[in-house]
Write a protein that holds these residues in place. Structure first.
Motif, PDB file in Angstrom:
ATOM      1  N   UNK A 299       5.834  -6.999   4.825  1.00 49.99           N
ATOM      2  CA  UNK A 299       6.714  -5.848   5.075  1.00 49.99           C
ATOM      3  C   UNK A 299       7.139  -5.734   6.546  1.00 49.99           C
ATOM      4  N   UNK A 300       6.632  -6.654   7.377  1.00 52.28           N
ATOM      5  CA  UNK A 300       6.980  -6.631   8.802  1.00 52.28           C
ATOM      6  C   UNK A 300       6.345  -5.476   9.556  1.00 52.28           C
ATOM      7  N   UNK A 301       5.133  -5.083   9.119  1.00 48.36           N
ATOM      8  CA  UNK A 301       4.435  -3.963   9.774  1.00 48.36           C
ATOM      9  C   UNK A 301       3.302  -4.509  10.639  1.00 48.36           C
ATOM     10  N   UNK A 302       3.225  -4.110  11.926  1.00 45.00           N
ATOM     11  CA  UNK A 302       2.089  -4.557  12.738  1.00 45.00           C
ATOM     12  C   UNK A 302       0.815  -3.858  12.234  1.00 45.00           C
ATOM     13  N   UNK A 303      -0.225  -4.630  11.984  1.00 47.15           N
ATOM     14  CA  UNK A 303      -1.449  -4.034  11.413  1.00 47.15           C
ATOM     15  C   UNK A 303      -2.661  -4.718  12.014  1.00 47.15           C
TER      16      UNK A 303
ATOM     17  N   UNK B 191      -4.256   4.610   1.474  1.00 48.31           N
ATOM     18  CA  UNK B 191      -4.266   3.502   2.442  1.00 48.31           C
ATOM     19  C   UNK B 191      -2.858   2.938   2.600  1.00 48.31           C
ATOM     20  N   UNK B 192      -2.158   2.768   1.480  1.00 42.70           N
ATOM     21  CA  UNK B 192      -0.788   2.244   1.551  1.00 42.70           C
ATOM     22  C   UNK B 192       0.103   3.218   2.321  1.00 42.70           C
TER      23      UNK B 192
ATOM     24  N   UNK C 191       6.047   1.068  -4.292  1.00 47.16           N
ATOM     25  CA  UNK C 191       4.659   1.309  -3.868  1.00 47.16           C
ATOM     26  C   UNK C 191       3.689   0.808  -4.937  1.00 47.16           C
ATOM     27  N   UNK C 192       3.974   1.129  -6.192  1.00 49.50           N
ATOM     28  CA  UNK C 192       3.092   0.693  -7.287  1.00 49.50           C
ATOM     29  C   UNK C 192       2.982  -0.827  -7.309  1.00 49.50           C
ATOM     30  N   UNK C 193       4.116  -1.499  -7.114  1.00 50.17           N
ATOM     31  CA  UNK C 193       4.112  -2.971  -7.136  1.00 50.17           C
ATOM     32  C   UNK C 193       3.254  -3.517  -5.989  1.00 50.17           C
ATOM     33  N   UNK C 194       3.374  -2.923  -4.801  1.00 51.54           N
ATOM     34  CA  UNK C 194       2.590  -3.396  -3.657  1.00 51.54           C
ATOM     35  C   UNK C 194       1.100  -3.110  -3.834  1.00 51.54           C
TER      36      UNK C 194
END
Ligand code: BG6
Ligand code: MG
Length: 231
Positions: A32-36, A52-53, A69-72
């Motif tokens: 998703x291109x999110x820094x984590x 958490x999501x 969201x459900x799919x992820x």
């Protein structure tokens, strides 16, 4: 000796699954291109999967539809389970087995009180499932920690008033839930982070051998409903 009962959190107390949650969330974050970071992962401890999501999306300032969201959530869990299926008894954290043996000797029953919906599977993987008198997990609650629901249901399994239950927890949300349930909270991990706990230990090997007998005798001495509290 059954004046008291014990409720154990799972992740971070019995086994260290935070590292597997991190790897699975990290894969999704990259996608998703999110820094984590590992520091971000700390915020997910004790928090439900869907929350958490939401935290992850919040970090990335990203909004998704419920379907996305459900799919992820499904993908993340499938990846997490790949790590879980490889777990064995070697992943039981230090002090757990001897503490359970000690509780068995004292005749003190214990149940699980976890936010995870994979709790029974994880306990099965590490061969501890049969030892617990009951399992309360993310499948049985409608409100996540810090709501006390998970522990209050645990007390029902133990057939004890909430005030006669001792909770072992590694997350702030879990300590808050135990305190809200009026249970005696034992923080496992960093004392500063878990300063709201009644007692603090770095890990389960540090629990003194007379810990439970002292809790019971203090409870009887004070002759009042509820456990003796030091704070
Ligand atoms: C808790 C973990 O025990 O379970 C959290 O501390 C996790 O990090 C939560 O999000 C839910 O786990 P699961 O297995 O249902 O995705
Ligand atoms: Mg935990």
């Amino acid at each position: 000796m059954n004046d008291i009962g014990v409720i154990f959190d799972l992740d971070g107390v019995i086994v260290d699954t935070a590292k597997y949650h991190f790897l699975a969330w990290k894969t999704l974050a990259i996608q998703l291109g999110i820094p984590f970071t590992l520091a971000d992962n700390e915020r997910l401890k004790g928090v439900s999967r869907s929350q958490s999501l939401d935290i992850l999306l919040d970090i990335g300032n990203l909004k998704l539809s419920d379907e996305e969201k459900q799919a992820h959530l499904k993908e993340k869990n499938a990846q997490y389970l790949e790590y879980i299926y490889k777990m064995g008894t070697e992943e039981i954290l230090p002090g757990v087995t001897s503490l359970l043996d000690h509780l068995d000797t004292l005749g003190i029953a214990y149940v699980l009180g976890s936010a995870s919906r994979n709790a029974a599977l994880i306990l099965k993987q590490v061969n501890l499932l049969e030892r617990f008198a009951g399992i309360v997990d993310g499948n049985n609650v409608s409100k996540a920690k810090p709501d006390p629901e998970v522990f209050l249901i645990g007390a029902q399994h133990l057939k004890l008033p909430a005030t006669h239950c001792v909770v072992f927890e590694d997350a702030i949300a879990g300590i808050d839930a135990a305190n809200a349930a009026q249970m005696l909270s034992v923080g496992i991990g960093d004392q500063q982070t878990l300063s709201a706990a009644t007692f603090n230990f770095n890990n389960l090997t540090e629990i003194p051998s007379d810990f439970f007998t002292k809790v019971i005798s203090e409870n009887r001495k004070h002759n009042e409903p509820g456990l003796y509290k030091t704070k």
